[in-house]
Design an enzyme around this catalytic site. Structure first.
Site, PDB file in Angstrom:
ATOM      1  N   HIS A   1      -3.532   7.062   3.154  1.00  0.00           N
ATOM      2  CA  HIS A   1      -3.899   5.752   2.615  1.00  0.00           C
ATOM      3  C   HIS A   1      -5.311   5.403   3.100  1.00  0.00           C
ATOM      4  O   HIS A   1      -5.649   5.590   4.268  1.00  0.00           O
ATOM      5  CB  HIS A   1      -2.895   4.693   3.084  1.00  0.00           C
TER       6      HIS A   1
ATOM      7  N   CYS B   1       0.813  -1.218   0.000  1.00  0.00           N
ATOM      8  CA  CYS B   1       0.000   0.000   0.000  1.00  0.00           C
ATOM      9  C   CYS B   1       0.850   1.272   0.000  1.00  0.00           C
ATOM     10  O   CYS B   1       0.345   2.352  -0.296  1.00  0.00           O
ATOM     11  CB  CYS B   1      -0.933   0.008   1.202  1.00  0.00           C
TER      12      CYS B   1
ATOM     13  N   ASN C   1     -10.132  -0.403   0.137  1.00  0.00           N
ATOM     14  CA  ASN C   1      -8.670  -0.298   0.156  1.00  0.00           C
ATOM     15  C   ASN C   1      -8.126  -0.890  -1.142  1.00  0.00           C
ATOM     16  O   ASN C   1      -8.227  -2.095  -1.364  1.00  0.00           O
ATOM     17  CB  ASN C   1      -8.133  -1.062   1.374  1.00  0.00           C
TER      18      ASN C   1
HETATM   19  C1  COA Z   1     -10.190  -5.569  10.098  1.00  0.00           C
HETATM   20  C2  COA Z   1     -10.835  -4.525  11.011  1.00  0.00           C
HETATM   21  C3  COA Z   1     -11.816  -3.707  10.221  1.00  0.00           C
HETATM   22  C4  COA Z   1     -11.591  -5.262  12.108  1.00  0.00           C
HETATM   23  O1  COA Z   1     -12.202  -4.323  12.952  1.00  0.00           O
HETATM   24  P1  COA Z   1     -12.225  -4.545  14.536  1.00  0.00           P
HETATM   25  O2  COA Z   1     -13.060  -3.483  15.108  1.00  0.00           O
HETATM   26  O3  COA Z   1     -10.806  -4.656  14.965  1.00  0.00           O
HETATM   27  O4  COA Z   1     -12.991  -5.896  14.648  1.00  0.00           O
HETATM   28  P2  COA Z   1     -12.462  -7.261  15.328  1.00  0.00           P
HETATM   29  O5  COA Z   1     -11.290  -7.810  14.564  1.00  0.00           O
HETATM   30  O6  COA Z   1     -12.284  -7.004  16.760  1.00  0.00           O
HETATM   31  O7  COA Z   1     -13.668  -8.217  15.078  1.00  0.00           O
HETATM   32  C5  COA Z   1     -14.809  -8.069  15.826  1.00  0.00           C
HETATM   33  C6  COA Z   1     -15.778  -9.168  15.456  1.00  0.00           C
HETATM   34  O8  COA Z   1     -16.300  -8.960  14.152  1.00  0.00           O
HETATM   35  C7  COA Z   1     -16.188 -10.157  13.401  1.00  0.00           C
HETATM   36  N1  COA Z   1     -16.013  -9.822  12.008  1.00  0.00           N
HETATM   37  C8  COA Z   1     -14.879  -9.726  11.302  1.00  0.00           C
HETATM   38  N2  COA Z   1     -15.157  -9.393  10.033  1.00  0.00           N
HETATM   39  C9  COA Z   1     -16.492  -9.266   9.946  1.00  0.00           C
HETATM   40  C10 COA Z   1     -17.378  -8.924   8.912  1.00  0.00           C
HETATM   41  N3  COA Z   1     -16.943  -8.641   7.670  1.00  0.00           N
HETATM   42  N4  COA Z   1     -18.693  -8.869   9.178  1.00  0.00           N
HETATM   43  C11 COA Z   1     -19.177  -9.139  10.413  1.00  0.00           C
HETATM   44  N5  COA Z   1     -18.378  -9.476  11.426  1.00  0.00           N
HETATM   45  C12 COA Z   1     -17.051  -9.529  11.219  1.00  0.00           C
HETATM   46  C13 COA Z   1     -15.008 -10.881  13.994  1.00  0.00           C
HETATM   47  O9  COA Z   1     -15.092 -12.262  13.752  1.00  0.00           O
HETATM   48  C14 COA Z   1     -15.165 -10.562  15.461  1.00  0.00           C
HETATM   49  O10 COA Z   1     -16.103 -11.407  16.027  1.00  0.00           O
HETATM   50  P3  COA Z   1     -15.873 -12.054  17.466  1.00  0.00           P
HETATM   51  O11 COA Z   1     -15.738 -10.871  18.408  1.00  0.00           O
HETATM   52  O12 COA Z   1     -17.091 -12.877  17.682  1.00  0.00           O
HETATM   53  O13 COA Z   1     -14.595 -12.833  17.341  1.00  0.00           O
HETATM   54  C15 COA Z   1      -9.757  -3.625  11.667  1.00  0.00           C
HETATM   55  O14 COA Z   1      -8.986  -4.378  12.568  1.00  0.00           O
HETATM   56  C16 COA Z   1      -8.846  -2.996  10.651  1.00  0.00           C
HETATM   57  O15 COA Z   1      -9.244  -2.163   9.870  1.00  0.00           O
HETATM   58  N6  COA Z   1      -7.545  -3.329  10.677  1.00  0.00           N
HETATM   59  C17 COA Z   1      -6.601  -2.778   9.747  1.00  0.00           C
HETATM   60  C18 COA Z   1      -6.745  -3.456   8.419  1.00  0.00           C
HETATM   61  C19 COA Z   1      -5.940  -2.813   7.358  1.00  0.00           C
HETATM   62  O16 COA Z   1      -5.789  -1.629   7.329  1.00  0.00           O
HETATM   63  N7  COA Z   1      -5.429  -3.647   6.430  1.00  0.00           N
HETATM   64  C20 COA Z   1      -4.744  -3.226   5.299  1.00  0.00           C
HETATM   65  C21 COA Z   1      -3.455  -2.586   5.627  1.00  0.00           C
HETATM   66  S1  COA Z   1      -2.802  -1.805   4.235  1.00  0.00           S
END
Ligand code: COA
Length: 320
Positions: A244, A110, A274
Site C-alpha cells: 500500500h 485502503c 495515497n
Molecule cells: C503524517 C506523517 C507524514 C507525519 O510525519 P511525521 O514525521 O510523523 O511528522 P509529525 O506528525 O511528527 O509532524 C512534525 C511536524 O510537522 C508539521 N507538519 C505536519 N504536516 C505538515 C506539512 N504538510 N507541512 C509542513 N509541516 C507539517 C507538524 O505540525 C509538526 O510540527 P510540530 O513539531 O511543530 O508540531 C506520518 O505520521 C505518516 O505518514 N503517518 C501515516 C499516515 C498514513 O499512512 N495514513 C493513511 C493510512 S491508510
C-alpha cells in the site's frame, strides 16, 4: 478452484496537483512533503466523476482480459464513498457497462482491493462465478480538509480494476480488522433528521498520523511475512511486492526488515500519493503496463487502512 488475474486497468484524473501548488494553499513545502512522505504529485478530480474513473479502469481491464460485460458473473467495487449512498458504486458500474450480474460494494478503506480479492475467492471456491470484475477506486479529495496540512498533502484520487477468471493464481489471502475509530475516521457529516440528538462533525478525514504510522509499519512487515509463509513460499522466492502506497518511509522500513531486494518493491507514491483502496490496484496495473511481470512470478500484496483493516495476499502471475 480459485482465480487468476486475466487483465488489469487503471484510471486517475487528469489534473496533477504538485507539492509546490499545495504550498500556496497550506503552510507546507515540497521539501517537507517529499522527505516525510515520498509524495511529489497527486491526481485530483476536477471534471471527472468517480463513476467515469471506475468505467475507464474497468474497460481497460476487460479489454486486456479479452472479456466483455456480458461475460461478467459478479462486480465488486472497493470504495469508501461511491457516487451515491445508495445504489452501490458497483451497481452504477454494472449499469454503465451494460452488465447484468450481481454487484456490490466493499468498504475496507485502503485494504479494500485485497478484501475484494478475498471475497471473490469465496465465489470462485463455491463454483458460483467464472469471471469477476473487481474495481478499487477512491475519490479522497472529496473528504479531505484542504485547510489541514496534516492530511491534505497525503492523498490523491484514482484506482484500478482487475478481471479475475478461474485459475490457480491466488496462493493465499488474509484480511484482518481491529475496530478503531480514534486514529483514522471520516464522519458522514450533518444528520438532517429533526429527531436526531447527537452533534455532527464535518465530513473530513481525521487522522492521528504517528499512531497510523506505527500500525502501518507493524502490519506491513507482519502481513508480508505471514502471507509468504502461508503460501508455502520463502522471502527469497518472492519476485515482487506491491505494498500500500501511504508513505515511502513505511515501505522503506519494510524493505529494511525483509529479505527481499529493495528493487522488487513497487513504488508509485511519488506520482499518485495515497489513493486509499485504489493504491495497490494502480500499482498492479502500472507494473503490468510496464511489462514487469513474467509468467510464474510470485507477487505479494499488503495493505492497511482505516478500520483498522489489513489485507495481504500472494498471487502467482500466470499470464505470458
Ligand atoms: C503524517 C506523517 C507524514 C507525519 O510525519 P511525521 O514525521 O510523523 O511528522 P509529525 O506528525 O511528527 O509532524 C512534525 C511536524 O510537522 C508539521 N507538519 C505536519 N504536516 C505538515 C506539512 N504538510 N507541512 C509542513 N509541516 C507539517 C507538524 O505540525 C509538526 O510540527 P510540530 O513539531 O511543530 O508540531 C506520518 O505520521 C505518516 O505518514 N503517518 C501515516 C499516515 C498514513 O499512512 N495514513 C493513511 C493510512 S491508510
Amino acid at each position: 478452484m480459485s482465480f487468476s488475474i486475466l487483465g488489469t486497468g487503471k484510471a486517475v484524473p487528469e489534473y496533477v496537483l504538485t507539492n509546490d501548488e499545495l504550498s500556496t494553499m497550506v503552510e507546507t513545502s515540497d521539501e517537507w512533503i517529499s522527505t516525510r512522505t515520498g509524495i511529489k504529485r497527486r491526481h485530483i478530480c476536477k471534471s471527472e466523476t468517480i463513476t467515469e474513473l471506475c468505467i475507464k479502469a474497468s474497460n481497460e481491464a476487460m479489454q486486456n482480459a479479452g472479456v466483455s460485460a456480458k461475460d461478467l458473473d459478479l462486480i465488486i467495487c472497493a470504495t469508501l464513498r461511491g457516487e451515491y449512498i445508495t445504489p452501490s458504486q458497483a451497481c452504477v458500474i454494472q449499469k454503465e457497462l451494460g452488465a447484468t450480474c450481481p454487484a456490490f460494494d466493499i468498504n475496507a478503506a485502503c485494504s479494500g482491493f485485497i478484501y475484494a480479492l478475498d471475497v471473490a475467492d469465496g465465489f470462485f471456491a463455491r463454483g458460483r462465478v467464472k469471471k469477476v470484475l473487481v474495481i478499487a477506486l477512491d475519490n479522497l479529495s472529496n473528504i479531505v480538509d484542504w485547510k489541514d496540512r496534516n492530511t491534505c498533502v497525503l492523498f490523491g484520487d484514482g484506482g484500478g480494476a482487475a478481471v479475475l477468471g478461474e485459475g490457480d493464481g491466488l496462493k493465499y489471502v488474509e484480511i484482518t480488522a481491529k475496530g478503531d475509530t480514534s486514529v483514522l475516521q471520516c464522519p458522514h457529516g450533518e444528520n438532517t433528521s429533526p429527531f436526531y440528538e447527537h452533534p455532527s462533525k464535518p465530513p473530513y478525514l481525521y487522522m492521528n498520523g504517528p499512531e497510523v504510522y506505527k500500525f502501518a509499519v507493524v502490519s506491513m512487515v507482519r502481513g508480508i511475512r505471514n502471507a509468504i509463509r502461508k503460501a508455502g513460499l520463502t522471502e527469497e522466492e518472492i519476485d515482487w511486492v506491491i505494498p500500500h502506497q501511504a508513505n515511502i518511509r513505511i515501505i522503506e522500513t519494510a524493505v529494511s526488515k525483509l529479505k527481499i531486494p529493495s528493487e522488487r518493491f513497487i513504488r508509485t507514491i511519488s506520482e499518485y500519493g495515497n489513493t486509499s483502496g485504489g493504491s495497490c490496484a494502480i500499482a498492479l496495473a502500472d507494473s503490468v503496463e510496464k511489462g514487469l511481470f513474467k509468467k510464474g512470478d510470485n507477487i505479494v500484496f499488503c495493505a492497511f487502512g482505516a478500520g483498522l483493516t489489513t489485507g495481504s495476499c500472494v498471487i502467482t502471475w500466470d499470464k505470458d
